[in-house]
Design an enzyme around this catalytic site. Structure first.
Site, mmCIF file in Angstrom:
data_model
loop_
_atom_site.group_PDB
_atom_site.id
_atom_site.type_symbol
_atom_site.label_atom_id
_atom_site.label_comp_id
_atom_site.label_asym_id
_atom_site.label_seq_id
_atom_site.Cartn_x
_atom_site.Cartn_y
_atom_site.Cartn_z
ATOM 1 N N CYS A 159 0.833 -1.210 0.000
ATOM 2 C CA CYS A 159 0.000 0.000 0.000
ATOM 3 C C CYS A 159 0.869 1.263 0.000
ATOM 4 O O CYS A 159 1.834 1.360 0.744
ATOM 5 C CB CYS A 159 -0.914 -0.003 1.231
ATOM 6 S SG CYS A 159 -2.051 1.399 1.279
ATOM 7 N N CYS A 175 0.518 4.640 7.008
ATOM 8 C CA CYS A 175 -0.108 4.494 8.333
ATOM 9 C C CYS A 175 0.865 3.741 9.258
ATOM 10 O O CYS A 175 1.243 2.600 8.961
ATOM 11 C CB CYS A 175 -1.420 3.736 8.211
ATOM 12 S SG CYS A 175 -2.458 4.381 6.878
ATOM 13 N N CYS A 187 0.563 -0.096 10.302
ATOM 14 C CA CYS A 187 0.038 -1.101 9.366
ATOM 15 C C CYS A 187 1.095 -2.017 8.759
ATOM 16 O O CYS A 187 2.119 -1.558 8.247
ATOM 17 C CB CYS A 187 -0.731 -0.395 8.252
ATOM 18 S SG CYS A 187 -1.627 -1.568 7.200
ATOM 19 N N CYS A 195 -16.720 -8.587 5.646
ATOM 20 C CA CYS A 195 -16.017 -7.325 5.415
ATOM 21 C C CYS A 195 -14.771 -7.561 4.569
ATOM 22 O O CYS A 195 -13.883 -8.320 4.960
ATOM 23 C CB CYS A 195 -15.649 -6.714 6.759
ATOM 24 S SG CYS A 195 -14.721 -5.187 6.588
ATOM 25 N N CYS A 210 -19.657 -5.411 4.011
ATOM 26 C CA CYS A 210 -18.885 -4.233 4.386
ATOM 27 C C CYS A 210 -17.637 -4.249 3.512
ATOM 28 O O CYS A 210 -17.135 -5.317 3.165
ATOM 29 C CB CYS A 210 -18.513 -4.295 5.861
ATOM 30 S SG CYS A 210 -17.553 -2.860 6.411
ATOM 31 N N CYS A 257 -19.130 2.457 8.926
ATOM 32 C CA CYS A 257 -18.380 1.744 9.946
ATOM 33 C C CYS A 257 -17.118 2.569 10.136
ATOM 34 O O CYS A 257 -16.277 2.634 9.226
ATOM 35 C CB CYS A 257 -18.045 0.329 9.473
ATOM 36 S SG CYS A 257 -16.953 -0.543 10.605
ATOM 37 N N ARG A 293 -17.687 -2.309 18.167
ATOM 38 C CA ARG A 293 -16.992 -3.579 17.917
ATOM 39 C C ARG A 293 -15.643 -3.655 18.624
ATOM 40 O O ARG A 293 -14.793 -2.781 18.431
ATOM 41 C CB ARG A 293 -16.788 -3.795 16.402
ATOM 42 C CG ARG A 293 -16.107 -5.146 16.094
ATOM 43 C CD ARG A 293 -16.096 -5.486 14.600
ATOM 44 N NE ARG A 293 -17.405 -5.268 14.047
ATOM 45 C CZ ARG A 293 -17.691 -4.261 13.215
ATOM 46 N NH1 ARG A 293 -16.758 -3.461 12.795
ATOM 47 N NH2 ARG A 293 -18.912 -4.104 12.784
HETATM 48 N N1 SAM Z 1 -6.684 0.572 3.202
HETATM 49 C C1 SAM Z 1 -7.965 0.844 3.768
HETATM 50 C C2 SAM Z 1 -7.938 1.970 4.760
HETATM 51 O O1 SAM Z 1 -6.926 2.115 5.445
HETATM 52 O O2 SAM Z 1 -8.923 2.653 4.889
HETATM 53 C C3 SAM Z 1 -8.591 -0.359 4.402
HETATM 54 C C4 SAM Z 1 -7.806 -1.386 5.196
HETATM 55 S S1 SAM Z 1 -7.124 -0.850 6.736
HETATM 56 C C5 SAM Z 1 -6.118 -2.217 7.126
HETATM 57 C C6 SAM Z 1 -8.491 -0.821 7.879
HETATM 58 C C7 SAM Z 1 -8.252 -0.373 9.288
HETATM 59 O O3 SAM Z 1 -7.649 -1.415 10.046
HETATM 60 C C8 SAM Z 1 -7.344 0.811 9.537
HETATM 61 O O4 SAM Z 1 -7.999 2.022 9.331
HETATM 62 C C9 SAM Z 1 -6.964 0.643 10.998
HETATM 63 O O5 SAM Z 1 -7.875 1.333 11.816
HETATM 64 C C10 SAM Z 1 -7.082 -0.865 11.214
HETATM 65 N N2 SAM Z 1 -5.759 -1.466 11.431
HETATM 66 C C11 SAM Z 1 -4.824 -1.692 10.480
HETATM 67 N N3 SAM Z 1 -3.716 -2.232 11.023
HETATM 68 C C12 SAM Z 1 -3.955 -2.360 12.350
HETATM 69 C C13 SAM Z 1 -3.175 -2.841 13.446
HETATM 70 N N4 SAM Z 1 -1.937 -3.279 13.271
HETATM 71 N N5 SAM Z 1 -3.723 -2.839 14.671
HETATM 72 C C14 SAM Z 1 -5.000 -2.380 14.846
HETATM 73 N N6 SAM Z 1 -5.767 -1.905 13.850
HETATM 74 C C15 SAM Z 1 -5.257 -1.882 12.622
HETATM 75 C C1 DTB Z 2 -11.198 -2.222 11.506
HETATM 76 O O1 DTB Z 2 -11.463 -1.213 12.174
HETATM 77 N N1 DTB Z 2 -10.450 -3.238 11.914
HETATM 78 C C2 DTB Z 2 -10.275 -4.220 10.876
HETATM 79 C C3 DTB Z 2 -11.222 -3.704 9.781
HETATM 80 N N2 DTB Z 2 -11.623 -2.433 10.279
HETATM 81 C C4 DTB Z 2 -10.813 -3.663 8.385
HETATM 82 C C5 DTB Z 2 -8.882 -4.438 10.467
HETATM 83 C C6 DTB Z 2 -7.996 -4.862 11.597
HETATM 84 C C7 DTB Z 2 -6.656 -5.130 11.039
HETATM 85 C C8 DTB Z 2 -5.722 -5.683 12.060
HETATM 86 C C9 DTB Z 2 -4.357 -5.914 11.535
HETATM 87 C C10 DTB Z 2 -4.275 -6.928 10.426
HETATM 88 O O2 DTB Z 2 -4.814 -8.057 10.528
HETATM 89 O O3 DTB Z 2 -3.605 -6.604 9.435
HETATM 90 FE FE1 SF4 Z 3 -2.815 1.169 3.439
HETATM 91 FE FE2 SF4 Z 3 -2.699 -0.049 5.797
HETATM 92 FE FE3 SF4 Z 3 -3.050 2.588 5.681
HETATM 93 FE FE4 SF4 Z 3 -5.045 0.936 4.869
HETATM 94 S S1 SF4 Z 3 -4.221 1.127 6.933
HETATM 95 S S2 SF4 Z 3 -4.284 2.782 3.843
HETATM 96 S S3 SF4 Z 3 -3.836 -0.748 4.011
HETATM 97 S S4 SF4 Z 3 -1.212 1.461 4.985
#
Ligand code: SAM
Ligand code: DTB
Ligand code: SF4
Length: 316
Positions: free
Chosen positions: A56, A60, A63, A100, A131, A191, A263
């Site tokens: 990506c 963030c 992530c 989702c 979702c 959401c 959630r």
């Molecule tokens: N790329 C899209 C976005 O960021 O909107 C969708 C996928 S992203 C992985 C969805 C959400 O997962 C993020 O906004 C964040 O709140 C949560 N998330 C991602 N990595 C995480 C982590 N390591 N621990 C907890 N929550 C996480």
């Molecule tokens: C949200 O708030 N939590 C979910 C979903 N929306 C997409 C994602 C959690 C991701 C946790 C880290 C991972 O598995 O990569």
């Molecule tokens: Fe990309 Fe992860 Fe950020 Fe979603 S949360 S925009 S997958 S870097």
């Protein structure tokens, strides 16, 4: 105060007062609010699927999927519709009511939309709520997903507006709000939630909940994620959040947003049964089921059967 009259904003001071309540009093108030709208013995079950993993362009700091950090994750391409349909069938068979689909994109390309819409239709055909979380959307993209039958769009604000720049530099808080407005205008439910345990201050937690609760109306579904620390990311060394602090955030969210699903999202894998029970007592009424989130582990059906069996709570 247990609720907010329509059009009246929650003030920072009112939210700070809730956080300052003695824990037993806070939980009592959260449970009182919860029972007015929801059955206390039911928890909604959602299942996640990563339809496009890794690589990506966003940065963030939490992530595993950001191309800016070396997390060892292998990037993939968008899954085939039939493979997604198969996972939706499995989710349904395992008892999930919502499916989702998440993609590691800053935003989808217009040419991806037909496949995303076909995935939504396939999951709906299994009798699942749908979702999707695929990054920023244009107005026509939001409308196309709505027309395919999308029930919810996940797009988190992650932290307080004033803390956002510490976590992400490749987009702004306002970018997030703009997509949320387009989703709502298209008639899709929101959401939207955040992450705790990222080294934020108590004031940042107030700011996160203030921003969510004052959306008009508040998001129908509010994920509270406990950070899953990913080695190689800037937040990879963050210490775990004490369960009572997480439960406090959930209880305040429940009181501020009485009609929303709250959630208990990422982070359950590392939590004890007792810590999760505390979050349910605080008013969480939704979880992710299954043995995977997007790229990290989740408790899975056997552990969840034990936990929810012990609690006498039904996953619905
Ligand atoms: N790329 C899209 C976005 O960021 O909107 C969708 C996928 S992203 C992985 C969805 C959400 O997962 C993020 O906004 C964040 O709140 C949560 N998330 C991602 N990595 C995480 C982590 N390591 N621990 C907890 N929550 C996480
Ligand atoms: C949200 O708030 N939590 C979910 C979903 N929306 C997409 C994602 C959690 C991701 C946790 C880290 C991972 O598995 O990569
Ligand atoms: Fe990309 Fe992860 Fe950020 Fe979603 S949360 S925009 S997958 S870097």
């Amino acid at each position: 105060m247990d609720g907010r009259e329509d059009g009246v904003r929650w003030t920072r001071e009112a939210i700070e007062d809730l956080f300052r309540l003695p824990f037993p009093e806070l939980l009592f108030r959260a449970q009182t609010v919860h029972r007015r709208r929801f059955a206390p013995d039911e928890v909604q079950a959602s299942r996640l699927l990563s339809i496009k993993t890794g690589g990506c362009p966003e940065d963030c700091g939490y992530c595993s999927q950001s191309a800016h950090f070396d997390t060892g994750l292998k990037a993939g391409r968008l899954m085939d519709v039939e493979a997604v349909a198969e996972q939706a069938r499995r989710a349904k068979a395992e008892g999930a009511s919502r499916f989702c689909m998440g993609a590691a994109w800053r935003e989808p390309k217009d040419r991806d939309l037909p496949a995303l819409c076909a995935m939504i239709r396939a999951a709906k055909a299994e009798g699942l709520e749908t979702c999707m979380t695929v990054g920023m959307l244009s107005e026509p993209q939001a409308r196309a997903l709505a027309e395919a039958g999308l029930d919810y769009y996940n797009h988190n604000i992650d932290t307080a507006p004033e803390d956002y720049g510490r976590i992400v530099s490749t987009r702004t808080f306002e970018d997030r709000l703009a997509t949320l407005a387009r989703v709502r205008a298209a008639g899709v439910k929101l959401c939207c939630g955040g992450i705790v345990g990222m080294g934020e201050t108590a004031a940042d937690r107030v700011g996160l909940l203030e921003a969510l609760a004052n959306m008009d109306p508040p998001p129908e579904s509010v994920p509270v994620n406990a950070l899953v620390p990913i080695p190689g990311t800037p937040l990879g060394d963050s210490p775990p959040l004490p369960a009572i602090e997480l439960a406090r955030v959930i209880a305040v969210a429940r009181i501020l947003m009485p009609g929303s699903q709250i959630r208990l999202s990422a982070g359950r894998e590392r939590m004890s049964a007792e810590a999760q029970a505390l979050c349910i007592l605080a008013g969480a009424n939704s979880v992710f089921v299954g043995d995977r989130l997007l790229t990290t582990d989740n408790p899975g059906p056997a552990r969840d059967a034990t936990l929810f069996g012990q609690l006498g709570v039904r996953l619905v």
